[in-house]
Scaffold this active site. Structure first.
Site, PDB file in Angstrom:
ATOM      1  N   SER A 113     -68.784  29.202  22.433  1.00 43.91           N
ATOM      2  CA  SER A 113     -67.398  29.000  22.058  1.00 43.91           C
ATOM      3  C   SER A 113     -67.049  27.505  22.028  1.00 43.91           C
ATOM      4  CB  SER A 113     -66.489  29.781  23.008  1.00 43.91           C
ATOM      5  OG  SER A 113     -65.209  29.973  22.457  1.00 43.91           O
TER       6      SER A 113
ATOM      7  N   ASP B 250     -68.224  38.933  15.757  1.00 43.13           N
ATOM      8  CA  ASP B 250     -67.188  38.018  16.230  1.00 43.13           C
ATOM      9  C   ASP B 250     -66.382  37.497  15.048  1.00 43.13           C
ATOM     10  OD1 ASP B 250     -65.682  36.232  17.807  1.00 43.13           O
ATOM     11  OD2 ASP B 250     -67.163  34.631  17.541  1.00 43.13           O
TER      12      ASP B 250
ATOM     13  N   HIS C 210     -68.489  38.015  20.288  1.00 38.76           N
ATOM     14  CA  HIS C 210     -68.419  36.616  20.699  1.00 38.76           C
ATOM     15  C   HIS C 210     -69.358  36.309  21.865  1.00 38.76           C
ATOM     16  CE1 HIS C 210     -66.286  32.767  20.745  1.00 38.76           C
ATOM     17  NE2 HIS C 210     -66.171  32.852  22.062  1.00 38.76           N
TER      18      HIS C 210
END
Length: 495
Positions: free
Chosen positions: A220, A409, A466
């Site tokens: 991320s 994601d 994710h």
């Protein structure tokens, strides 16, 4: 070698035993309702910290601040089975950041379950401002935390193949703290300098690991952190400055690295996945020119204009969310239950138990902060910065780069990541664009698709969102092992 037997509540209170301590020197003031990506992040994870970050004014019960000092605790997780306790090196500690007023960086270090000669891996969680313990207990750490706050061994923890460090960074994240708010970092220069100082002190305190290969990993917003710290390590190694860190590669999972390109791909990704219609995609795409214009202004001028760029580009994502409704934007296969998508609140419950904090060397006045709003706000002018710019130099020096992304994601999707990687200007750019897409097979099943050229690899992971190590733990561990072993494209027969 690992087991999956849960620890009892009593065992949890006893799980930190035989403690020993070693010392080595060495704009938004508040979140607008429902409109901030940080607010969405915190609400999605069911994390509502009482404090925005750890700032302690009275530190009489803690160690006196000595810049450059590590205070480390050895602890053991006690269980009925699994590797013998004496064979496992579990460490937690604080490092007093030398280029700060009073900042201390908290970390966990788990020695490899297999071989101490395995590579040293550092994991950086994103946010910005979310603690590494989210990954430790829910993704790729040695243990998983379950609903009664007991722990189970993680058969696919990355300590199966590495000596792994989980760091709460930047200052104000997790258990990391300061008594001076000026220690909150606003950019990657401050973040990477602090991480570099920490690594220098870590290897000074653990000289037996200096010779090991070293890899930087994370997901991320770590797509910003990782290129910055990798570049700094590489530069200082070439200058023969400090302890040589044996950097071999860096990996970014579902990262945010080249923000403008990644924002602009949202309508295309959503259309490809049937989330919106062609008319809706075209409507959303009308916002792209303003995003592009302000992002370029951010790149050339910096400062407040970068917040304007973030607002302009965030409008693309906000408009998409207004159409898809309660979709889980971390995993498009799922819906959010009410206003929440995931519930990681147990990590706060566990780590705020006084006996647990005491065993980890954490003072009573500190509260574990899963995701810090203060840290997020401090980095608002950093978000739209393009951190891809440092990667070509690393590739030219032979430092391996793996970008991987769960295909389900939305928020940091695989398409946006592949798009900026293809656009990256380096000597192997054309070779990578022309590289064949091959199957990534684990245990006889296709688990993803892979493109590689020279030191650069891109892996799209099937059936993952994710958090790839959470959704596909076996695949993620196999990916790590093959990549570190230089066999991502051509695994050995037993793989």
């Amino acid at each position: 070698m690992a087991c999956s037997l849960p620890f009892s509540k009593l065992s949890l209170l006893l799980l930190f035993a035989s403690l020993s301590f070693s010392y080595a020197t060495s704009r938004h003031p508040a979140f607008p309702p429902q409109s901030s990506k940080a607010e969405r992040l915190i609400r999605s994870f069911n994390l509502f910290p009482k404090e925005p970050f750890n700032t302690i004014q009275e530190l009489h019960h803690l160690h006196t601040f000595v810049p450059g000092q590590i205070v480390e605790t050895n602890f053991s997780f006690l269980g009925a089975s699994g590797p013998p306790v004496e064979d496992l090196g579990h460490h937690a500690g604080y490092y007093s950041l030398p280029h700060s007023k009073a900042a201390r960086m908290f970390y966990f270090f788990f020695e490899s379950r297999k071989n101490k000669n395995d590579p040293v891996v550092i994991w950086l969680t994103g946010g910005p401002g979310c603690g590494s313990e989210l990954a430790l207990f829910y993704e790729n750490g040695p243990f998983h935390i379950i609903n009664n706050l007991s722990l189970t061994w993680n058969d696919y923890g990355w300590d199966q193949a590495s000596n792994i460090i989980f760091v709460d960074q930047p200052t104000g994240t997790g258990f990391s703290y300061s008594s001076d708010k000026s220690d909150i970092r606003p950019d990657e220069t401050g973040v990477s300098n602090d991480l570099y100082d920490f690594l220098q002190a870590f290897f000074k305190a653990h000289p037996e690991f200096v010779k090991n290969d070293f890899y930087i990993t994370g997901e991320s917003y770590a797509g910003h952190y990782i290129p910055a710290i990798a570049s700094l390590i590489n530069q200082n190694n070439k200058k023969k400055q400090g302890i040589h860190i044996n950097l071999k590669g860096f990996a970014i999972g579902n990262g945010l690295t080249n923000s403008p390109i990644q924002y602009e791909v949202y309508p295309e990704f959503a259309l490809q996945n049937g989330l919106i219609t062609k008319k809706e995609a075209d409507d959303i795409s009308k916002l792209i020119p303003d995003c592009d214009k302000t992002a370029k202004a951010c790149e050339s001028r910096g400062g407040k204009v970068c917040e304007d760029a973030l607002d302009a580009c965030e409008a693309i994502f906000d408009k998409l969310l207004s159409i898809v409704g309660d979709l889980n934007y971390y995993d498009i296969r799922k819906k959010c239950l009410g206003p929440l998508c995931y519930d990681y609140s147990n990590v706060e419950k566990l780590l705020n138990e006084e006996k647990v904090k005491s065993a980890l060397g954490v003072g009573k006045g500190l509260k574990y902060v899963s995701c810090s709003r203060t840290v997020y706000d401090a980095m608002l002018q950093d978000t739209m910065k393009n951190l891809e710019v440092g990667i070509p130099g690393l590739l030219e020096d032979g430092i391996r780069f793996l970008a991987y992304a769960g295909e389900k994601d939305l928020i940091c999707n695989w398409l946006g990541n592949l798009r900026w990687i293809n656009a990256m200007n380096w000597s192997g750019q054309k070779g990578f664009e022309a590289s064949p897409t091959v199957k990534f097979v684990v245990d006889g099943a296709e688990s993803g698709t892979l493109n590689s050229h020279g030191p650069l690899s891109f892996l799209k992971v099937h059936d993952a969102g994710h958090m790839v190590p959470m959704d596909q733990p076996k695949v993620a561990l196999e990916m790590l092992k093959r990549w570190m072993g230089g066999k991502l494209m051509n695994p050995t027969p037993d793989n």
